[in-house]
Scaffold this motif. Structure first.
Motif: not given
Lengths: 281, 265
Positions: A145-148, A181-183, A187-188, A232-233
């Motif tokens: 919600h608050t990240a991706l 920030a998206l990057d 990574q997370l 990987k993604l």
């Protein structure tokens, strides 16, 4: 498109509702007398969606993949249809996606996905019974919600919708910050969730993967090559597409992938969308 | 080693977990992570949660972050009474709906109210302009309108006649601005009555115990310069992003919240 969360559209809503043209709602009274009698809307499951919105795509794919019978009610957010009187009855939060099942209405894509999974007894892997596996899905659905969600929405709007659709210049530094920030989020996503697994919450696809992949297609649609340096993604993406089915995946993403070809908005629309535009800066 | 909960009761989601675990007599070891001492930034804690956040659950080798996920895990693992997260499809969906909505709405506004009113100036020694604070409090007000208008309406609790996880999450969030000295229940008799019911359902003693820390937030000792240097950028990054959002909401007065349909919906 922001869907719910960060991005409801807030502006002076148009007084006319276009919902009755695209959806199954009633036409305005002044036309009822001249139009042929329209059958009452189906009382079964209705999903109010705009496939330009990430969470709407997740709900759409889930429902179609699981052969859940529903009436699609298209709500075009860029045209302000989420502010129509009819739609407000369904979701007073004025956001998509929204669900209507008889008299029961529901907002929030996570809630909708879980409701559908339970009601239609979707295969276990979508939201596993196993306590720890389920907790992993919940953890992703909460974190995003608050990240991706935030970084994908911003990236798409700053790279594409703002300059192309709204003719609004985005300073390069702003876009750079957003993409950085998206990057970090990506990574997370790889390090905290995917790790060495086939899917985000384990060996099989779950609603977490659906929510994530539809999120990532937002910056992809804007031309961000996010999978390029992330093998990987990229491999995970292939697995998700294969699990969903290529045709369904493509169909769900047809609208967003054509968003870059949207004709520039006219002055009136630009004015109305100004507050929203600022939201994504 | 049994269940461990890494918490700081200064934090809203930590309070919800604390209350839930205690109320349901779930046996756990409390591992306090003092945010104001920067303990969440330590290498030891990074082994528990590399994201350097609380709350965290550790159940043997199983580590879980995100308070909503933790609450659901505890509810299922310890088979708590049904009303907390009902089996009934629609009742459950209502709880899910609240738990999803709050992340980017009430939670965010309550957090900002605390930081803008108290924590930034008192703990980090950073002044906050009156305009910024006013905007934050106006946004909080809008979120409260939604809480009352869409979620609570005329029900006893947020999602029905009984207390659920939604109420726990909401009340602990609202105690954040209360701890900052905001009168969130003033002029909101419906919400105030709901608060009383939630406190009664939780138990006054437990409720007070869980909120002792936040209610003394304004007495925080200023952070030492090293800690301030570490914490300030992270805090500002969080605040700034939301400040942009709030600025724009203020400039668009014809916002949807202002035209809230009202309880007849």
């Amino acid at each position: 498109m922001g869907g719910e969360g960060v991005a409801g559209l807030w502006y002076l809503e148009p007084r006319t509702s276009l919902g009755w043209v695209t959806g199954g709602t009633r036409p305005p009274p002044f036309l009822s007398s001249v139009l042929p009698a329209v059958p009452a809307p189906a009382m079964g499951l209705e999903l109010y969606l705009d496939l330009l919105s990430q969470p709407c795509r997740a709900v759409y794919i889930f429902a179609r993949k699981n052969r859940i019978p529903f009436e699609l009610r298209t709500v075009e957010v860029l045209k302000g249809q989420n502010h129509s009187d009819d739609f407000v009855q369904v979701n007073p939060l004025r956001k998509v996606p929204a669900l209507k099942d008889g008299d029961f209405t529901l907002a929030e894509s996570v809630a909708i996905l879980l409701y559908l999974a339970r009601k239609y007894e979707a295969p276990d892997h979508w939201y596993p019974q196993d306590l720890q596996a389920r907790a992993r899905v919940d953890e992703y659905l909460s974190w995003q919600h608050t990240a991706l969600r935030v970084s994908c929405t911003r990236a798409m709007w700053q790279k594409m919708m703002l300059p192309v659709f709204l003719g609004q210049r985005v300073p390069p530094e702003t876009l750079e910050t957003t993409l950085a920030a998206l990057d970090r989020c990506l990574q997370l996503l790889e390090d905290m969730f995917l790790k060495g697994q086939d899917f985000l919450a384990g060996p099989r696809i779950s609603v977490a993967d659906l929510v994530a992949i539809t999120e990532l297609m937002h910056p992809v649609s804007a031309g961000c090559d996010i999978f390029k340096s992330r093998p990987k993604l990229a491999a995970w993406r292939q697995r998700v597409e294969a699990a969903v089915g290529e045709d369904l995946f493509r169909e769900a993403h047809a609208a967003i992938m054509k968003a870059k070809d949207l004709p520039p908005a006219d002055t009136a629309v630009k004015e109305k969308l100004k507050p929203l535009a600022q939201l994504f800066m | 080693m049994g269940l461990e909960l890494y918490l700081d009761l200064l934090s809203q989601p930590c309070r919800a977990i604390y209350i839930f675990a205690k109320k349901n007599r779930i046996p756990f070891e409390l591992r306090t992570v003092d945010l104001r001492k920067g303990q969440h930034l330590s290498d030891t804690f990074a082994h528990v949660n590399p994201l350097q956040k609380v709350p965290v659950l550790k159940d043997g080798d199983f580590i879980l972050t995100e308070s909503v996920a933790i609450l659901l895990y505890l509810a299922r693992q310890y088979k708590v009474p049904d009303h907390w997260y009902p089996r009934d499809l629609q009742a459950c969906a209502r709880v899910d709906e609240y738990l999803a909505w709050q992340h980017t709405a009430l939670r965010r506004n309550c957090l900002r109210a605390l930081w803008h009113k108290v924590m930034l100036p008192v703990f980090l020694g950073e002044p906050v302009s009156p305009e910024m604070l006013a905007t934050t409090l106006a946004e909080l007000d809008m979120a409260l309108q939604v809480l009352e208008g869409k979620f609570l309406q005329d029900k006893a609790f947020l999602t029905g006649p009984h207390i659920s996880l939604a109420d726990l999450v909401a009340i602990t969030e609202l105690m954040h601005p209360v701890g900052a000295g905001c009168q969130v229940f003033k002029g909101r008799p419906n919400l105030a009555a709901w608060r009383q019911r939630v406190e009664a359902a939780v138990g006054e003693v437990l409720f007070q115990e869980a909120h002792e820390v936040i209610l003394k937030a304004k007495d925080s000792q200023p952070a030492d310069p090293t800690l301030k240097q570490k914490m300030l950028p992270k805090v500002l990054a969080m605040i700034q992003r939301e400040a942009k959002i709030s600025r724009e909401r203020k400039e668009a007065p014809s916002l949807s919240w202002g035209r809230w349909p009202g309880p007849t919906l």
